[in-house]
Scaffold this active site. Structure first.
Site, short mmCIF file in Angstrom:
data_model
loop_
_atom_site.label_atom_id
_atom_site.label_comp_id
_atom_site.label_asym_id
_atom_site.label_seq_id
_atom_site.Cartn_x
_atom_site.Cartn_y
_atom_site.Cartn_z
N GLU A 221 0.88 -1.38 -0.21
CA GLU A 221 0.10 0.06 -0.10
C GLU A 221 1.36 1.41 0.04
O GLU A 221 1.63 1.74 1.43
CB GLU A 221 -0.84 0.17 1.04
CG GLU A 221 -1.81 -1.27 1.07
CD GLU A 221 -2.92 -1.00 0.07
OE1 GLU A 221 -3.16 -0.08 0.00
OE2 GLU A 221 -3.47 -2.25 0.45
N CYS A 255 -2.45 9.02 2.38
CA CYS A 255 -2.32 8.88 0.80
C CYS A 255 -2.16 9.09 -0.09
O CYS A 255 -2.46 9.40 -1.05
CB CYS A 255 -1.38 7.72 1.37
SG CYS A 255 -3.19 6.71 2.25
P1 NAD Z 1 8.36 4.65 4.73
O1 NAD Z 1 8.16 4.35 4.00
O2 NAD Z 1 9.07 5.83 5.31
O3 NAD Z 1 8.10 4.18 6.16
C1 NAD Z 1 6.81 2.28 6.12
C2 NAD Z 1 7.34 1.75 7.11
O4 NAD Z 1 8.90 1.50 7.10
C3 NAD Z 1 7.86 2.24 8.90
O5 NAD Z 1 7.42 1.18 9.70
C4 NAD Z 1 8.88 2.22 8.63
O6 NAD Z 1 10.11 1.85 10.04
C5 NAD Z 1 9.99 1.07 7.98
N1 NAD Z 1 11.39 1.35 7.15
C6 NAD Z 1 11.98 2.82 6.50
N2 NAD Z 1 12.51 2.92 6.15
C7 NAD Z 1 12.59 1.07 5.91
C8 NAD Z 1 13.69 0.53 5.22
N3 NAD Z 1 14.56 1.23 4.65
N4 NAD Z 1 13.85 -0.72 5.50
C9 NAD Z 1 12.74 -1.74 5.89
N5 NAD Z 1 11.73 -1.16 6.33
C10 NAD Z 1 11.10 0.96 6.81
O7 NAD Z 1 6.85 5.47 4.42
P2 NAD Z 1 6.08 6.36 6.13
O8 NAD Z 1 6.59 7.41 5.65
O9 NAD Z 1 5.62 5.99 7.47
O10 NAD Z 1 4.60 7.29 5.17
C11 NAD Z 1 4.16 8.45 4.17
C12 NAD Z 1 4.53 7.10 2.78
O11 NAD Z 1 3.83 6.37 2.75
C13 NAD Z 1 4.32 7.78 1.44
O12 NAD Z 1 4.66 7.69 0.71
C14 NAD Z 1 2.60 7.12 1.87
O13 NAD Z 1 1.16 7.71 0.35
C15 NAD Z 1 2.41 6.02 2.08
N6 NAD Z 1 1.06 5.72 2.49
C16 NAD Z 1 0.21 5.00 2.05
C17 NAD Z 1 -0.40 4.24 2.28
C18 NAD Z 1 -1.53 3.05 1.97
O14 NAD Z 1 -3.04 3.04 1.87
N7 NAD Z 1 -1.39 3.10 0.66
C19 NAD Z 1 -1.15 4.83 3.82
C20 NAD Z 1 -0.31 5.40 4.43
C21 NAD Z 1 0.61 5.95 3.69
#
Ligand code: NAD
Length: 465
Positions: A221, A255
């Site tokens: 997602e 998002c």
């Molecule tokens: P992110 O990708 O930075 O983090 C998401 C998760 O991944 C967190 O739990 C984090 O700890 C983990 N993570 C971060 N870097 C990592 C790495 N290098 N290796 C492994 N795990 C890692 O995203 P975010 O900042 O939490 O959220 C923002 C993004 O999420 C935006 O792009 C937004 O559009 C998207 N988003 C999508 C939805 C959806 O339902 N489609 C909902 C909310 C947010």
């Protein structure tokens, strides 16, 4: 060996044990009976309701999200997802009949939903309860064991979920593992039967690669730049009102919020005037329970850097100490501007004016497939074109973001904005495998397929296929 390495190794061992224990538990068949699933779902609901005030308090302390907005955008939808699962689970778990073709006649054909096994859910921070626990509800309903890794950024909400779940559920069945990148990396080394990830496309690729090592099924997602089109025949007053709430709720950290607006030149002035009016009417402030903070200073600086002071039509002000950015509208934005190079994920709305709808469509098609897209227009012909020509995960016509509040509409992205879908019955399906079964009676047998091949035999098979 360095201390951190020792810690990491110890953590990896813990995680490995947790996954092994969950797998053993899953194989015992304990999670399969419908009564077990219902009992666990009801338990989750009652825990959430019992600790509602603490949950609200934690998120308010993390990023200034009021109880009102938390209820509206996280708590009610999450409780609703549990209620829907509880109400429909027996039906969802039934065999799903499909037609049997003539060649196999007589027989019954059906699909049998089965749980996948041990699942890993990785949550994002912007709606931390909803985005962590809604997939968990799907996993539980489908009869799996689950490890949840909430986002580490809203620290208190992550701790609340860990406390609530880890003190009340059997770790062999449901466990929260908190942590940031090193912990998630360690978690991703293990073999799961399903990984469900919510977050950025960049991290989505890391998750997908790690899962591919074990040929594990993934749902991603993700996000993207969501367009909203205002055509010249749009009902402007209602349209702009709906759009402004969708853009600035949660301070644009949503998002499926409209990322940028494509506005027909004939309605540009009206659009801007109404947009400013709506923002001013909202009186964004902590006292009014509607001024959510930016999650951390890193994101605050990133969003502020996207503001080109020469292009600010309204707003453009902020308070770094408080991590709050006032709703901002930017005009005369070009596709080359930094604000058009990445997902904004903050309270900035760039406006691009078009003369011909073809230009608007070209702009959208020139950017990665978005998670959501929106059209404001009264023209049936344009609506049809929009639906057929513009790729997007989910969307709305004459509204924004509200598609997510209908659990009968599957939620998910396409291409760069994700793969897979959930909510309502789609969450159950997302965490299930549907075994395809042909069920034959033994009383009747035809000799068509057996050895002693002939042209006549093939012709009959061809006719029956
Ligand atoms: P992110 O990708 O930075 O983090 C998401 C998760 O991944 C967190 O739990 C984090 O700890 C983990 N993570 C971060 N870097 C990592 C790495 N290098 N290796 C492994 N795990 C890692 O995203 P975010 O900042 O939490 O959220 C923002 C993004 O999420 C935006 O792009 C937004 O559009 C998207 N988003 C999508 C939805 C959806 O339902 N489609 C909902 C909310 C947010």
């Amino acid at each position: 060996m360095e201390t951190t390495e020792i810690k990491e190794t110890a953590f990896e061992q813990q995680v490995q044990k947790l996954v092994n224990d969950q797998r053993t538990y899953f194989k015992s068949n304990a999670t399969r009976p419908v009564e077990f699933r219902l009992e666990q779902l009801k338990k989750l609901k009652s825990l959430l309701l019992k600790h509602e005030d603490e949950l609200h308090e934690a998120i308010y302390k993390d990023f200034g999200k009021s109880k009102y907005e938390n209820q509206l955008t996280e708590f009610f939808p999450l409780i609703d997802e549990i209620d829907i699962a509880v109400k429909n689970l027996r039906k969802w778990m039934q065999h799903r009949s499909v037609k049997t073709n003539l060649l196999n006649f007589p027989a019954k054909s059906y699909l049998v939903p089965e749980p996948l096994g041990v699942t890993l859910v990785i949550g994002a921070w912007n709606f931390p309860y909803n985005l962590s626990l809604t997939p968990v509800v799907g996993s539980m309903a489908a009869g799996n064991t689950t490890i949840l890794k909430p986002s580490e950024l809203p620290e208190r909400t992550s701790k609340m979920m860990a406390k609530l779940i880890n003190e009340n559920f059997d770790p062999n069945y449901l466990r929260v593992v908190e942590g940031a990148i090193p912990e998630t990396t360690a978690l991703l080394k293990q073999r799961y039967d399903k990984v469900f990830f919510t977050g950025s496309p960049m991290v989505g690729k890391i998750v997908n690669k790690a899962a591919a090592e074990h040929l594990t099924d993934v749902t991603l997602e993700l996000g993207g730049k969501n367009p909203v089109i205002f055509h010249k025949d749009a009902a402007m007053k209602t349209g702009v009102k709906r759009m402004i709430w969708s853009k600035f709720v949660n301070s644009g950290q949503f998002c499926i919020a409209p990322d940028y607006a494509l506005v027909h030149k004939d309605v540009k002035d009206e659009f801007l005037e109404l947009a400013v009016k709506e923002i001013e009417k909202a009186h964004f402030s902590d006292e009014n329970n509607n001024f959510v903070q930016i999650i951390n200073h890193r994101n605050f600086d990133r969003v502020v850097n996207l503001i080109d002071p020469d292009k600010v039509h309204y707003g453009g002000t902020y308070n770094r100490e408080d991590r709050r950015i006032n709703p901002t509208i930017l005009t005369d934005v070009s596709l080359e501007d930094p604000i058009m190079q990445e997902e904004i994920f903050g309270p900035l709305l760039p406006v691009i004016v078009f003369e011909d709808i073809e230009e608007a469509f070209e702009i959208i098609k020139g950017i990665e497939k978005p998670l959501a897209a929106y059209l404001y227009s009264d023209s049936s012909a344009l609506k049809e074109r929009f639906l057929h020509e513009i790729p997007f995960g989910s969307g709305a016509i004459n509204d924004c973001v509200m598609q997510v509040s209908n659990p009968n509409i599957p939620f998910g992205g396409v291409g760069n904005s994700g793969m897979g879908r959930y909510h309502g019955k789609y969450s159950f399906e997302c965490f299930s495998h549907f075994k395809g079964v042909l069920d034959k009676p033994t009383a009747i047998e035809t000799n068509l397929k057996y050895y002693g091949y002939s042209e006549k035999q093939l012709n009959i098979i061809k006719a029956l296929s």
